[in-house]
Write an enzyme that holds these catalytic residues in place. Sequence first.
Site, PDB file in Angstrom:
ATOM      1  N   ARG A 366      -0.140  22.140  -2.613  1.00  0.00           N
ATOM      2  CA  ARG A 366      -0.844  21.551  -3.871  1.00  0.00           C
ATOM      3  C   ARG A 366      -0.345  22.661  -4.960  1.00  0.00           C
ATOM      4  O   ARG A 366      -0.758  23.786  -4.526  1.00  0.00           O
ATOM      5  CB  ARG A 366      -2.138  20.788  -4.004  1.00  0.00           C
ATOM      6  CG  ARG A 366      -2.166  19.715  -2.888  1.00  0.00           C
ATOM      7  CD  ARG A 366      -3.693  19.448  -3.061  1.00  0.00           C
ATOM      8  NE  ARG A 366      -3.932  18.605  -1.701  1.00  0.00           N
ATOM      9  CZ  ARG A 366      -5.129  18.335  -1.112  1.00  0.00           C
ATOM     10  NH1 ARG A 366      -6.239  18.657  -2.019  1.00  0.00           N
ATOM     11  NH2 ARG A 366      -5.203  17.610  -0.306  1.00  0.00           N
ATOM     12  N   ASP A 386      -7.774  18.081   9.861  1.00  0.00           N
ATOM     13  CA  ASP A 386      -7.967  16.575   9.126  1.00  0.00           C
ATOM     14  C   ASP A 386      -8.163  16.112  10.560  1.00  0.00           C
ATOM     15  O   ASP A 386      -7.792  16.153  11.446  1.00  0.00           O
ATOM     16  CB  ASP A 386      -6.673  16.664   8.537  1.00  0.00           C
ATOM     17  CG  ASP A 386      -6.805  15.403   7.494  1.00  0.00           C
ATOM     18  OD1 ASP A 386      -7.946  15.071   7.422  1.00  0.00           O
ATOM     19  OD2 ASP A 386      -5.709  15.444   6.457  1.00  0.00           O
ATOM     20  N   HIS A 388      -8.309  11.121  11.137  1.00  0.00           N
ATOM     21  CA  HIS A 388      -8.358   9.898  10.404  1.00  0.00           C
ATOM     22  C   HIS A 388      -8.871   8.914  11.472  1.00  0.00           C
ATOM     23  O   HIS A 388      -8.237   8.933  12.732  1.00  0.00           O
ATOM     24  CB  HIS A 388      -7.164   9.452   9.753  1.00  0.00           C
ATOM     25  CG  HIS A 388      -6.820  10.183   8.636  1.00  0.00           C
ATOM     26  ND1 HIS A 388      -5.962  11.239   8.738  1.00  0.00           N
ATOM     27  CD2 HIS A 388      -7.364  10.454   7.223  1.00  0.00           C
ATOM     28  CE1 HIS A 388      -5.881  11.822   7.402  1.00  0.00           C
ATOM     29  NE2 HIS A 388      -6.666  11.348   6.866  1.00  0.00           N
TER      30      HIS A 388
HETATM   31 ZN   LIG Z   1      -7.253  11.961   4.676  1.00  0.00          ZN
END
Ligand SMILES: [Zn+2]
Length: 647
Positions: A366, A386, A388
């Site tokens: 970013r 991360d 999910h």
């Molecule tokens: Zn995510």
Amino acid sequence: MIDITLPDGTVKSFENNATPMDVAKSISEGFARNVISASFNGTTVETHTPLTTDGALVLYTWNDKEGKKAFWHSSAHILAQALEELYPGVKLSIGPAIENGFYYDVDLGDQTISDKDFKTIEDKMLEIARGKYDFSLRSVSKADALSLYKSQDNEYKVELIENLEDGTITFCDHSTFTDLCRGGHIPNTSIIKAVKVMSVAGAYWRGDEKNKQLTRVYGISFPKQKDLTEYLHLLEEAKKRDHRKLGRELELFTFSAKVGQGLPLWLPKGAALRERLEDFLKKAQKKAGYQMVVTPHIGQKELYVTSGHYEKYGADSFQPILTPNEGEEFLLKPMNCPHHCEIYNAKPFSYKELPIRYAEFGTVYRYEQSGELHGLTRVRGFTQDDAHIFCTPDQLDKEFKDVIDLVLYVFGSLGFENFKAQVSLRDPNTPEKYIGSDENWEKAEAAILNAAIDKGLDYVVETGEAAFYGPKLDFMVKDALGRNWQLGTIQVDYNLPERFDLTYKGSDNELHRPVMIHRAPFGSMERFVAILLEHTGGNFPLWLMPTQAIVLSISEKYEKYAEKVLNVLENNEIRALADNRNETIGKKIREAEMAKIPYMIIVGEQEESKNMISVRQHGGEDLGMISAVDFAEVVEKEVKKTLKTFK
Ligand SMILES: [Zn+2]
Ligand SMILES: [Zn+2]
């Protein structure tokens, strides 16, 4: 009479025109002495503002954030008065309270302020404070307000006032000083007992570099001298623990202007540390039923248009990568979620196979403004821990609890014992701002709240703070210096399953939408290592230390024995080194101390003849002479103090 409701729900009746201070005194004189500001029906009021209607009153002391804000806001007035007295002709602009203290931006004309002047300013401020002046707010017409500042030739205040509506303008007076102000003061100046001018800096008027550069004077103040001393001590400590400094000293990471700003380079010791953290989490995640996946660092622009990330990050972030094929565009990934959604989409799922949990240490990019970059806490490329989770709405409850267990396990193993949770829910008054059915929102919010209660979390609920796509739970940890850091987010998402058309076949044989949970206990490896460095000052829990022990030979004669000891330690899975340089033992110890190695093992004639080792702990404590095998047990015990097995 008016009815005043206090935060604990009690309602008390008072004469019309009673002030917040009257209410405080009715509770107790002692409490009233500590009350420094107040809010009535959610609006900041002065402690001597007459209350004329029923309403909810909150009284603040120094211990409240609002109390500190009033304290520092009032101190900014005093700073301004001191500057006016010491620097004739100074023009005031704005002077707000900030997270730690306050500042005032002033136009000094051709005068300057340097470190040497701080003491004079502080003395002047204290002299004013001791005068015990009340702060009093009064309404002024726009014309009168303008005429005062025009007569002072103060174009800054004139510009501020011109943007205000007539009838809403107030001045605050204390002593001989007047300032444009919306209110929110402590009762009088004498409560301020200690002040410190911290620094001066240049600041453009209204933050616009096309405007004139003003002088920003930073200060902080306290109700007790002791508080200031403590604050300055903490600042010193924070400097010592600055992760940028420790990262350099411990050779963990570096930055290169050639590689680019905000792009950390992990050195061998840092990479080893990071790998150990990743392995630790991978092990726990495996037990918790996660599957590792790997995805590329870029994706087609279309992927992020689908996910909505292009809309969010596109214009202000790294621009698309072009290829020799016209019209083909790729983006550096700002998030891993879209890739994971496509992994889910790779095959059909039945409800019997859910939940599916994909985890990846995924690096994302970013574009942070260069002024925002800060060590490892604000970077342009970072790796998220991360994962999910794709589950049915009915599984959300259990999944959420399991994620909390994992996050708490991570915190516990790394020595973060002090934390709070924030549950962010939607604003029920504006349902149009959120996507997903009411039923699912209710289910998700209940799941989060249940989980927070069930896990005994110390949590606050923030209504209206949820993202448009789902409610969430954030963890705030307090570090060893009492600073709060946001770590570990668990976020429910109804949006991406919709955008990526994710489905599963239900028991009814129909297709349904799964719910998605995003979670990252560390947040990012970069930020987490930074926080851990500042929390521990580089003295990580033993299981994480890059080098747990170092064998120091007293002279070359004992080199062989040192190697033998090293062997025993390594066979016992202790990460150790030997220092057999031709240096004095004193120097070897000093260097090992500097490197923050937890155990120094000293070997010389005595040790060799008895087949023992002398153990000294980082910081100086002596464990005496023991056998290498006994030492291995000491290490194992110490490791197990923080590193428990997950579940
Ligand atoms: Zn995510
Ligand atoms: Zn004010």
